[in-house]
Design a protein around this motif. Structure first.
Motif, short mmCIF file in Angstrom:
data_model
loop_
_atom_site.label_atom_id
_atom_site.label_comp_id
_atom_site.label_asym_id
_atom_site.label_seq_id
_atom_site.Cartn_x
_atom_site.Cartn_y
_atom_site.Cartn_z
N ARG A 165 -13.65 -18.45 25.57
CA ARG A 165 -14.04 -17.67 24.40
C ARG A 165 -13.70 -18.39 23.10
NH1 ARG A 165 -11.60 -11.79 24.21
NH2 ARG A 165 -10.11 -12.63 22.73
N PHE A 166 -12.67 -19.24 23.14
CA PHE A 166 -12.21 -19.94 21.94
C PHE A 166 -12.49 -21.44 21.96
CE2 PHE A 166 -8.77 -16.62 22.67
CZ PHE A 166 -9.34 -15.68 21.83
N TYR A 167 -13.08 -21.92 23.03
CA TYR A 167 -13.11 -23.37 23.25
C TYR A 167 -14.16 -24.07 22.38
CZ TYR A 167 -13.63 -27.87 25.56
OH TYR A 167 -13.70 -29.22 25.82
N LEU A 168 -13.74 -25.17 21.73
CA LEU A 168 -14.61 -26.05 20.97
C LEU A 168 -14.38 -27.48 21.44
CD1 LEU A 168 -14.13 -24.81 17.27
CD2 LEU A 168 -16.13 -24.45 18.72
N THR A 169 -15.44 -28.24 21.59
CA THR A 169 -15.26 -29.65 21.96
C THR A 169 -14.59 -30.42 20.83
OG1 THR A 169 -17.50 -30.11 21.16
CG2 THR A 169 -17.24 -29.64 23.52
N ASP A 170 -14.79 -29.97 19.60
CA ASP A 170 -14.17 -30.62 18.46
C ASP A 170 -13.94 -29.57 17.38
OD1 ASP A 170 -13.26 -32.22 16.45
OD2 ASP A 170 -15.16 -33.26 16.09
N ASP A 171 -12.68 -29.32 17.02
CA ASP A 171 -12.38 -28.29 16.03
C ASP A 171 -12.91 -28.64 14.64
OD1 ASP A 171 -10.98 -27.02 18.09
OD2 ASP A 171 -9.46 -26.28 16.71
N SER A 194 -15.80 -29.35 13.98
CA SER A 194 -17.17 -28.82 13.85
C SER A 194 -17.20 -27.51 13.08
CB SER A 194 -17.77 -28.61 15.24
OG SER A 194 -17.05 -27.63 15.97
N ALA A 195 -16.04 -26.90 12.83
CA ALA A 195 -15.97 -25.64 12.09
C ALA A 195 -15.58 -25.83 10.63
CB ALA A 195 -14.98 -24.69 12.77
N ASP A 196 -15.54 -27.09 10.17
CA ASP A 196 -15.14 -27.34 8.79
C ASP A 196 -16.12 -26.75 7.79
OD1 ASP A 196 -12.85 -28.58 9.55
OD2 ASP A 196 -13.50 -30.61 9.08
N TYR A 197 -17.40 -26.70 8.18
CA TYR A 197 -18.44 -26.19 7.28
C TYR A 197 -19.35 -25.26 8.08
CZ TYR A 197 -16.86 -30.34 4.77
OH TYR A 197 -16.09 -31.28 4.16
N PRO A 198 -19.82 -24.18 7.44
CA PRO A 198 -20.78 -23.31 8.14
C PRO A 198 -22.15 -23.97 8.21
CG PRO A 198 -20.43 -22.60 5.86
CD PRO A 198 -19.46 -23.72 6.10
N PRO A 199 -22.98 -23.60 9.20
CA PRO A 199 -22.71 -22.65 10.29
C PRO A 199 -21.80 -23.24 11.36
CG PRO A 199 -24.86 -23.63 10.56
CD PRO A 199 -24.35 -24.14 9.26
N TRP A 206 -15.86 -20.40 17.64
CA TRP A 206 -14.95 -20.43 16.49
C TRP A 206 -14.89 -19.04 15.85
CZ3 TRP A 206 -15.22 -19.49 11.22
CH2 TRP A 206 -14.14 -19.93 10.46
N GLY A 207 -16.02 -18.36 15.79
CA GLY A 207 -16.03 -17.01 15.24
C GLY A 207 -15.16 -16.06 16.04
N ASN A 208 -15.02 -16.31 17.34
CA ASN A 208 -14.17 -15.45 18.17
C ASN A 208 -12.69 -15.59 17.81
OD1 ASN A 208 -16.37 -14.48 19.62
ND2 ASN A 208 -16.22 -16.08 21.18
N ARG A 209 -12.34 -16.64 17.12
CA ARG A 209 -10.94 -16.86 16.73
C ARG A 209 -10.56 -16.07 15.47
NH1 ARG A 209 -10.40 -23.48 16.95
NH2 ARG A 209 -11.06 -23.79 19.12
N LEU A 210 -11.53 -15.66 14.70
CA LEU A 210 -11.25 -15.03 13.41
C LEU A 210 -10.37 -13.79 13.56
CD1 LEU A 210 -14.81 -15.37 11.87
CD2 LEU A 210 -12.73 -16.48 11.03
N SER A 229 -6.41 -27.28 18.27
CA SER A 229 -7.25 -27.80 19.33
C SER A 229 -7.51 -26.66 20.32
CB SER A 229 -6.56 -28.98 20.02
OG SER A 229 -7.40 -29.54 21.02
N SER A 230 -8.21 -26.94 21.40
CA SER A 230 -8.50 -25.89 22.37
C SER A 230 -8.73 -26.48 23.74
CB SER A 230 -9.73 -25.08 21.94
OG SER A 230 -10.87 -25.90 21.84
N VAL A 231 -8.48 -25.65 24.75
CA VAL A 231 -8.77 -26.00 26.15
C VAL A 231 -9.47 -24.81 26.77
CG1 VAL A 231 -6.86 -27.63 26.40
CG2 VAL A 231 -6.48 -25.20 26.88
#
Length: 544
Positions: free
Chosen positions: A453-459, A461-466, A471-475, A489-491
């Motif tokens: 639910r929280f996993y991103l291959t590269d964090d 990628s959320a520096d700028y929208p969209p 990542w939205g699930n982390r808010l 980071s995430s696993v």
């Protein structure tokens, strides 16, 4: 005392009363401003503001809302540091100072109407709540109301300062939120209906064509001030919508060599992006269900304003002067009940703010009529009428006070109608404190999210929208971790923690991984938090 002296004294008393209400409005908005945890939308704005400040890059993204808050919060963070309080401070100040806008209408409204109009702006529970919320809705409503008031004062006085005030407020409104298109539509409808109103052009004399000709001559006479106002509007829009480049390779507001590209991006590019995201590729919805939901929210969240507004509208239209400024506010309110359910993509309490902006004027007018009714009843010693008026006023004050106590300053739970689903049900302050202490002095990754639910291959990628949905699930956690300058980071699952070079001081996980993580994170403090009003539970492990 002469008539002029009496008028000046009355105007002074009105101004003093409005200023007092403004101070009260500031107080109720600033007290405990940082107590409520950030909503998801607030988390997005706060996080991207910090990222823009860190990288020095900025580009208008329609999915992130208007650029106003991102740019004005950066100097606030530089001065006060990032926190829930400082992030909301600009919106709170805009909302707190809004009662002063009532003075712009004092030539068209009676003294008691002006003061009560300011009182509604100061103490309406919904306006108070969203003055303590990091979204562009309240600034948009405030700037639009100020622009309208300046235009009214311009017509009444002919002073150029009101033209420039209306221009500045209108240009700022354009930078706050995409909902500004709803205001444009409402104003066009209201303006046309007032222009076409029989009573209006009977009072002015002549036909509608004569009035159009007269307005045309006025525009020619005001050509120079209008040109200056146009340049002011262009400057404001350019400042907020112009891109900033982090490395100097792209269009940059502060690089004169790229100015042509900056102009194109700030005006045409921003407009094209907005149309593409908000019109061409947006998902549709069932209008009737959104219309009904919006109307229900208006009545639920602002029942006293609705009652007073309807009363003021009815008396004004059918038994009063039917003044153009009140008629405009009436048509604006009615149009907003139709337009905003069409343009919104989510039925949310903050959308109600856009219908309340014009309704506040009608409520002030209605409240004044009720007070006059009560005064007349007392003067004639009519017990029944006095009782009715007293009960009505008491009900309005009691309801507003109860809603303020329970919803504005009360807990965020399912019973709070102003708290939208993305509002965390609990207090994340303790989480932020524990996490900040845990990562102090840490080298390497500070926070690891666990779960698909929280996993991103590269964090990054959320520096700028969209941004990716995960990542939205982390808010709103990214806001809290970013202001700590935490590396994240995430696993995808708990077993992948073993592949990390070292166990991070903070781990955020889905509850289903608790057994596996309890075994791996010996000596960690584990606490469960809710990231929404329901069904968004997480576990946060912090190294002791």
């Amino acid at each position: 005392m002469s008539h002029a002296d009496d008028s000046a004294d009355r105007a002074g008393r009105v101004t003093l009363a409005v200023v007092a209400l403004t101070l009260l409005a500031l107080a109720v908005r600033l007290v405990g401003l940082g107590a409520r945890s950030f909503h998801w939308d607030e988390g997005r704005v706060g996080y991207w503001t910090l990222r823009f400040a860190e990288t020095g890059a900025f580009e208008y993204r329609p999915v992130a809302g208007g650029p106003f808050l991102y740019l004005v919060d950066q100097p606030v963070f530089a001065l006060l540091g990032p926190s829930d309080f400082s992030a909301r401070l600009v919106v709170a100040l805009v909302g707190g100072l809004l009662p002063l806008a009532a003075l712009l209408f004092r030539r068209r409204l009676a003294a008691d109407e002006t003061v009560l109009f300011a009182g509604v702006l100061a103490l309406s529970p919904t306006l108070v709540y969203y003055s303590r919320f990091l979204r562009g809705d309240l600034p948009l409503a405030a700037f639009s109301l100020v622009a309208f008031g300046c235009l009214v004062s311009l017509v009444d006085t002919g002073r150029r300062r009101y033209l420039y005030g209306a221009t500045l407020a209108g240009a700022l409104a354009l930078t706050t939120s995409g909902f500004v298109v709803g205001y444009v539509a409402c104003w066009l409808v209201a303006g046309w209906l007032v222009f076409d109103h029989v009573r209006v052009y009977r009072e002015e004399g002549g036909t509608a064509l004569d009035r159009v000709s007269r307005y045309g001559r006025t525009l020619v006479a005001w050509a120079t001030p209008l040109a200056r106002a146009f340049l002011l509007a262009v400057g404001v829009v350019l400042f907020f919508y112009a891109p900033r480049s982090a490395d100097g390779t792209g269009p940059d507001l502060w690089n004169p060599a790229t100015f042509p590209a900056v102009l194109e991006e700030a005006f045409y590019g921003s407009f094209r992006k907005f149309v593409g995201v908000r019109l061409e590729y947006r998902d549709g919805h069932e209008f009737i269900s959104y219309l009904v939901a919006h109307f229900e929210l208006v009545v639920t969240l602002a029942a006293p304003m609705v009652v007073l507004g309807l009363f003021g509208f009815a008396v004004e239209r059918y038994a009063g002067q039917n003044r153009p400024v009140v008629a405009f506010a009436s048509y604006w309110t009615g149009a907003s009940l139709l337009f905003f359910p069409v343009i919104t993509e989510l039925t949310a309490p903050w959308v109600v703010v856009h219908s309340l902006a014009p309704l506040t004027l009608l409520s002030g007018v209605g409240a004044a009529k009720v007070v006059r009714f009560a005064q007349a009843a007392v003067g004639h010693r009519n017990a029944s009428r006095t009782g009715v008026a007293a009960l009505l006023l008491l009900a309005v004050v009691a309801q507003a006070g109860a809603v303020t106590a329970s919803s504005v300053y009360g807990p965020s739970d399912r019973d709070n109608r102003m708290a939208q689903y993305g509002q965390p049900a609990g207090d994340l302050g303790a989480m932020a404190t524990n996490a900040s202490a845990a990562i102090a002095g840490n080298d390497g990754t500070d926070v690891v999210y666990v779960g698909e639910r929280f996993y991103l291959t590269d964090d990054a990628s959320a520096d700028y929208p969209p941004v990716p949905e995960s990542w939205g699930n982390r808010l709103p956690l990214p806001w809290y971790f970013e202001r700590m300058d935490a590396e994240t980071s995430s696993v995808s699952n708990a077993t992948r923690l073993d592949a990390l070079d070292e166990t991070p001081p903070v781990v955020v996980a889905e509850p289903k991984f608790r057994a596996a993580l309890d075994a791996r994170l010996d000596g960690y403090r584990v606490t469960e938090y809710e990231l929404a009003l329901w069904n968004r539970e997480i576990l946060v492990y912090t190294r002791r």
